[in-house]
Design a protein around this motif. Structure first.
Motif, PDB file in Angstrom:
ATOM      1  N   LYS A  92      -7.794  -1.082   2.435  1.00  0.00           N
ATOM      2  CA  LYS A  92      -8.521  -1.768   1.360  1.00  0.00           C
ATOM      3  C   LYS A  92      -7.853  -3.109   1.023  1.00  0.00           C
ATOM      4  O   LYS A  92      -8.532  -4.131   0.860  1.00  0.00           O
ATOM      5  CB  LYS A  92      -8.550  -0.870   0.121  1.00  0.00           C
ATOM      6  N   ASN A  93      -6.533  -3.102   0.930  1.00  0.00           N
ATOM      7  CA  ASN A  93      -5.831  -4.347   0.610  1.00  0.00           C
ATOM      8  C   ASN A  93      -6.027  -5.401   1.703  1.00  0.00           C
ATOM      9  O   ASN A  93      -6.156  -6.594   1.419  1.00  0.00           O
ATOM     10  CB  ASN A  93      -4.349  -4.078   0.378  1.00  0.00           C
ATOM     11  N   GLY A 147       0.839  -1.197   0.000  1.00  0.00           N
ATOM     12  CA  GLY A 147       0.000   0.000   0.000  1.00  0.00           C
ATOM     13  C   GLY A 147       0.864   1.233   0.000  1.00  0.00           C
ATOM     14  O   GLY A 147       2.090   1.157   0.144  1.00  0.00           O
ATOM     15  N   SER A 202      -5.221   2.801   1.363  1.00  0.00           N
ATOM     16  CA  SER A 202      -4.970   1.685   0.438  1.00  0.00           C
ATOM     17  C   SER A 202      -4.559   0.424   1.215  1.00  0.00           C
ATOM     18  O   SER A 202      -4.919  -0.692   0.827  1.00  0.00           O
ATOM     19  CB  SER A 202      -3.903   2.070  -0.599  1.00  0.00           C
TER      20      SER A 202
END
Lengths: 482, 482
Positions: free
Chosen positions: A256-257, A248, A253
């Motif tokens: 989300k990952n 990320g 991010s």
């Protein structure tokens, strides 16, 4: 909910792992990495600090992409000279009883039967404290050290890795039953032969008869770590990994990952919480903010851009060879490297970035989403926020100085995290898997693909996983993640 | 001339190495081989006893030739379960400073680049106390664990081994100069890149680019041991080995084989005394003759013929499947195995013998030419006679009991040998090569084939040795020895 946060020390059996230039610092002992005393002192320090484990990175080649040769890597001690990571573990284990050991080993170049026994040996010698960081390797020079002309293509490496894991699971989980070793002195029976079996694996890449040579160790399969950031890598991690190094650029991010990995693990029939997520933490701490910032300034002053460029150039692009406004994505496409899955420490190419931005990012350690320099309170605040925002389970602590960075963390940060209930105050169970997943969980979860071979079941099935299914899952995840 | 005699403890990371059945003895700790404490205690004991080294045998397969399956080997704990030998060395090294470590590793199945780094790592961690017992492997099951259908043919294994050694010498001796690592803090130069080089080996079996990843260790090339008993094996030993395990059945045949090896070493341009010769010693000792004989009787009573038969059947012939008056030579010819080069512990087939004689020999440890049971004086007399008659330099001490056999030797035999000037009274230099060849000899002799790559010389030469020359030398020796 207050969860305790895992911390591993990010290590490598080398002088310069990821903090290039810092070896010159007068208090840094990195140049003693050839000596057992270096590793023994570190093990004692980390167990004193109640760390989860020491996490040993590795490469099996030289970073010789930058300026078309190994000169810069050699001059700056960028992961060369380096020694084998597995061999320091027995000595570190001999002076500790709880500290875990996770070591990197590649599935691409060495035969699985030999690694299976080495891993079982380490799990025996450490009494269940061994973890394996699964990599498929990415350095072109590594391929040339193992009789190839260039790297195995990225997706082929993952196909090999799938079969490699399948062989290992058969040896670790399926070849010996728990009660095979009976040590019946009266009847001269050491092992009950009816409880040990050949695995007779026949696949596209390997034929392995077995039986496994080691008797079952406490964990059997070591705790499996992985750091896939490509779609294929994520799918592999969601299927196999119990600890995932998530990629990320921002806290969002990462969040989300992490959600994606948990979701995909669930789609693989595993629990969402059967995967622990990790990232590198870049922490500079001292008794107060002012001292910490001064320390960070000193680290910056000693940092060597040439070292970082050599590091980046080894696995990917020679950034010095392109104009600063060139797009990384264009270079990757031109070099036909878009599918590369770089190592955790080399995942620096945001596809939308320019060469100039990539240079800025990779030569400045404060560009990490998990960077903080400050007082103990400020650092603990940051860590607490990172975990709350992303759902991360833990961190690999980056070292600027050895043993200074770990000592600072133990002196300043751990007491503050303990006050907040975010860090253990004593070790509980001693196997590494139980540390991650709780008392009683010495073995793989029943839902893990390695568990299917227990008792010798499924040894004669066709190879799993099905590549087509795997590719479909990877493509699906790729769409969601991009 | 009084020369001091070398003693290594013959070991293996397993329950039952060569004294089959003895694991049931109440004082035997072999079943604790999975634990670090077992190895740490042994290391301390051996250093107390001023042993040269611990010598770790290994196999990478199961003895499943006897009765067409692995059942007997499993039941009798014949080298299974077993663990990796290299991984116990770091912990043993951490509690000693002089004891040497020689470990077995096969040139047939794993890539040389990875082994080169593991060996260098061990030589660093032990500060120059590492030796390597070169084997080409001989178990059919080992081949099937490494993606082959059956063993590589004997002479092909030696051709592979020759190239394997060539790659290793280039990495160990040629890739880094002694003064490559400069650690110049002021100028940020860790390694002088002009003193490190690719090896760019391209041969029939391997392509290896380098550079070596480890910086030079004290010995660079570990002390090389080997045990070839075939003509090809002897030629290999005479060229490469610094310590040779010599074969034979009588003191006279040992003497002849030792003279042959020295002669052939000289023909290879090496000194006659650049090869130290070793054999297994089977010693049962106690305070007096009567107690020693009683002890030998106890060992015999606990010995298991089934274990020895499984052991013999793994690498060669299932002796149980033939009539007692069948000739070993006929069986070998019928099975097309006449060229097999068995491991030191499995070299039991005198070609002129019958199956019955072979059975007798292999199930009775007192059939060795170097067997003695008696008082300290009697044992020392025997050892003195063995050395005087054969010109042997040392022995691997066979264990019946762990730690009992080493303890007995230390308590009863060493003081008597010391009184006679045949055993050191203190350690001198601490590297293993200096122990064998004297102060100052940390590195290979200049005449050794590995030395030719120093400073990067000869890296671009055609592969050496020339196979035809090697074969001719082997044939010549074969004629002389047979």
């Amino acid at each position: 909910m207050t969860k305790q946060i895992s911390f591993n020390l990010f290590e490598m059996n080398t002088v310069g792992h990821i903090s290039h230039g810092l070896w010159v610092h007068p208090s840094n002992t990195r140049h003693q990495f050839n000596d057992l005393d270096f590793w023994i002192a570190e093990a004692k320090l980390l167990e004193e600090g109640l760390f989860d484990s020491v996490f040993l990175a590795d490469v099996i080649g030289t970073y010789d992409g930058y300026r078309a040769g190994p000169e810069t890597a050699l001059r700056e001690a960028v992961q060369i000279p380096s020694n084998d990571p597995l061999l320091v573990i027995p000595a570190m284990a001999s002076v500790t009883s709880k500290l875990g050991f996770a070591a990197t080993f590649s599935t691409t170049y060495e035969p699985p039967f030999a690694f299976a026994r080495r891993a079982s040996t380490l799990d025996h010698l450490t009494k269940g404290r061994f973890g394996w960081n699964i990599v498929t390797s990415y350095l072109p020079n590594a391929a040339r050290n193992f009789s190839l002309d260039d790297e195995v293509a990225h997706d082929d490496r993952y196909a090999i890795a799938e079969e490699y894991l399948d062989v290992l699971y058969k040896l670790w989980e399926g070849s010996w039953d728990d009660d095979a070793v009976v040590r019946d002195r009266d009847n001269h029976v050491y092992t009950d032969p009816s409880k040990v079996r050949y695995i007779n694996h026949v696949g596209e890449h390997y034929k392995v008869a077995g039986p496994h040579l080691s008797e079952p160790s406490l964990q059997r399969t070591p705790v499996l770590f992985q750091a896939g950031s490509s779609a294929r890598g994520k799918a592999f991690a969601a299927r196999h990994a119990e600890g995932v190094f998530v990629g990320g650029t921002t806290l969002e991010s990462y969040a989300k990952n992490i959600a994606d990995i948990r979701q995909l693990a669930e789609e693989n029939g595993r629990g969402r919480d059967h995967v622990k997520t990790f990232a590198s933490a870049v922490i500079v701490v001292d008794k107060d903010r002012e001292s910490a910032l001064a320390k960070a300034e000193e680290y910056k002053r000693l940092s060597r851009a040439e070292g970082y460029l050599a590091h980046a150039g080894g696995g990917g692009i020679d950034l010095a060879a392109y104009p600063k406004d060139a797009l990384i994505a264009d270079i990757l496409a031109a070099e036909n490297r878009a599918g590369r899955d770089n190592s955790p420490e080399n995942r620096r190419y945001a596809p939308g970035a320019t060469v100039g931005e990539a240079l800025e990012r990779l030569t400045n350690f404060d560009q990490s989403a998990f960077y903080v320099a400050g007082s103990p309170t400020e650092v603990a605040d940051a860590i607490e926020n990172w975990v709350a925002t992303t759902d991360l389970d833990g961190f690999n602590l980056r070292q600027f100085l050895t043993p200074g960075s770990a000592e600072d963390f133990i002196e300043y940060v751990i007491p503050e995290l303990q006050r907040r209930g975010l860090y253990r105050t004593a070790y509980g169970e001693s196997t590494l898997r139980e540390r991650l997943f709780g008392a009683g969980q010495q073995r793989l979860f029943d839902e893990h693909p390695g568990a299917r071979y227990r008792g010798g079941a499924h040894l004669n099935d066709a190879a799993l996983p099905n590549d087509a299914a795997q590719d479909a899952a990877a493509a699906e995840l790729g769409e969601r993640a991009s």
